[in-house]
Design an enzyme around this catalytic site. Structure first.
Site, PDB file in Angstrom:
ATOM      1  N   GLU A 205      -7.497  -6.221   0.619  1.00  0.00           N
ATOM      2  CA  GLU A 205      -6.727  -4.986   1.607  1.00  0.00           C
ATOM      3  C   GLU A 205      -7.472  -4.695   2.748  1.00  0.00           C
ATOM      4  O   GLU A 205      -8.685  -3.831   2.726  1.00  0.00           O
ATOM      5  CB  GLU A 205      -7.130  -3.924   0.351  1.00  0.00           C
ATOM      6  CG  GLU A 205      -6.217  -3.856  -1.520  1.00  0.00           C
ATOM      7  CD  GLU A 205      -6.129  -2.030  -1.180  1.00  0.00           C
ATOM      8  OE1 GLU A 205      -5.279  -2.047  -2.297  1.00  0.00           O
ATOM      9  OE2 GLU A 205      -6.888  -1.387  -1.217  1.00  0.00           O
TER      10      GLU A 205
ATOM     11  N   GLY B 150      -1.843   2.371   4.241  1.00  0.00           N
ATOM     12  CA  GLY B 150      -0.769   3.618   4.093  1.00  0.00           C
ATOM     13  C   GLY B 150      -0.553   3.744   5.891  1.00  0.00           C
ATOM     14  O   GLY B 150       0.078   4.773   6.084  1.00  0.00           O
TER      15      GLY B 150
ATOM     16  N   ASN C 110      -2.247   1.578  -7.857  1.00  0.00           N
ATOM     17  CA  ASN C 110      -3.666   2.539  -7.684  1.00  0.00           C
ATOM     18  C   ASN C 110      -2.809   3.951  -6.896  1.00  0.00           C
ATOM     19  O   ASN C 110      -2.530   4.068  -5.910  1.00  0.00           O
ATOM     20  CB  ASN C 110      -3.967   2.007  -6.734  1.00  0.00           C
ATOM     21  CG  ASN C 110      -5.425   2.747  -6.309  1.00  0.00           C
ATOM     22  OD1 ASN C 110      -5.944   3.987  -7.423  1.00  0.00           O
ATOM     23  ND2 ASN C 110      -6.290   2.517  -4.583  1.00  0.00           N
TER      24      ASN C 110
HETATM   25  P1  13P Z   1      -0.925   1.613   0.196  1.00  0.00           P
HETATM   26  O1  13P Z   1      -0.023   0.503  -0.966  1.00  0.00           O
HETATM   27  O2  13P Z   1      -0.365   2.963   0.072  1.00  0.00           O
HETATM   28  O3  13P Z   1      -0.020   1.239   1.741  1.00  0.00           O
HETATM   29  O4  13P Z   1      -2.346   1.318  -0.182  1.00  0.00           O
HETATM   30  C1  13P Z   1      -2.936   0.664  -0.712  1.00  0.00           C
HETATM   31  C2  13P Z   1      -4.185   0.660  -1.338  1.00  0.00           C
HETATM   32  O5  13P Z   1      -4.683   0.971  -0.955  1.00  0.00           O
HETATM   33  C3  13P Z   1      -4.035  -0.021  -2.944  1.00  0.00           C
HETATM   34  O6  13P Z   1      -5.657   0.115  -3.379  1.00  0.00           O
END
Ligand code: 13P
Length: 246
Positions: free
Chosen positions: A162, A168, A9
């Protein structure tokens, strides 16, 4: 047997030129018949479709809750469908920054299904909810509210767990907790869809990287990853795709 599904994503990153460069780098590798998906911004869907052909699947990151019409700035499911087969719905960034509630999410799911788009529905609790022990109830409620009364098959629904605190942040959910929640999500799906629960893929997302991918993806109820930051560089994304060879 559920085939592993590795999804990137890109959120609000990459110009169309940068997207093309990524695609060329990724395609230098023999991807075989691996199930890989990229969700770029709307503006990169067309160039990526031309380059990826059937080798990599494409997804929109969002869609309008309405059919075509006077909705400035929105993109409908019918328009999206011209370029891709998938759409991410209910990402926590949409729920929290753009205040999308379950009613809007259900409208989007309805539009996606009417236009034969396959749905990747995101779920997950915030830090406080996890700390207070409410994560399971929270996620269960999201599933039941967002999905009840819809009909799906094994191909047009994927769920992505998630946890918001892992997105992030570099703070990945440990494999035991991720597996436990994904198994719980499957069980909850069973209460809505019966045996179909065993065919629907459940992804984990939140700070997935080359170095932790194997650990997570070996869990029996984790059928893939939804990757943000680490999907922006082809070499890092390839490490996740090729986690088995590590
Ligand atoms: P990160 O891999 O940057 O933590 O983001 C995960 C995410 O929100 C994917 O949709």
């Amino acid at each position: 047997m559920r085939k592993k599904f590795i999804c990137g994503n890109w959120k609000m990153n990459k110009t169309a030129k940068e997207a093309e460069e990524f695609a060329r780098n990724l395609l230098e590798e023999d991807l075989g018949d691996k199930d890989i998906l990229i969700a770029p911004t709307f503006t990169s869907l067309y160039p990526l479709k031309e380059l990826f052909k059937a080798k990599v699947k494409l997804s929109a990151q969002n869609l309008a809750a309405y059919d075509d019409g006077a909705y400035t700035g929105e993109v409908s499911a019918r328009i999206v469908k011209e370029f891709c087969d998938y759409v991410i719905i209910g990402h926590s960034e949409r729920r929290n920054i753009f205040l999308e509630d379950d009613e809007i999410i259900r409208k989007k799911i309805k539009k996606a299904l009417e236009n034969n788009l396959k749905i990747i529905l995101c779920l997950g609790e915030d830090k406080e909810t996890r700390k207070s022990g409410g994560a399971y109830d929270f996620v269960k409620n999201q599933i039941l509210t967002d999905l009840k009364d819809f009909e799906f098959n094994k191909d047009n629904l994927t769920l992505a767990y998630e946890p918001i605190w892992a997105i992030g942040s570099g703070e990945v959910c440990n494999r035991e907790d991720a597996q436990k929640m994904c198994a719980f999500i499957r069980e909850t799906l069973g209460s809505l869809f019966g045996d179909l629960k065993d065919e629907i893929r459940i992804l984990y997302g939140g700070s997935v990287k080359g170095e932790n991918a194997k650990d997570l993806l070996e869990c029996p109820d984790i059928d893939g990853a939804l990757v943000g930051g680490a999907s922006l560089k082809a070499d890092e994304f390839l490490k996740i795709i090729n986690y088995k060879e590590k």
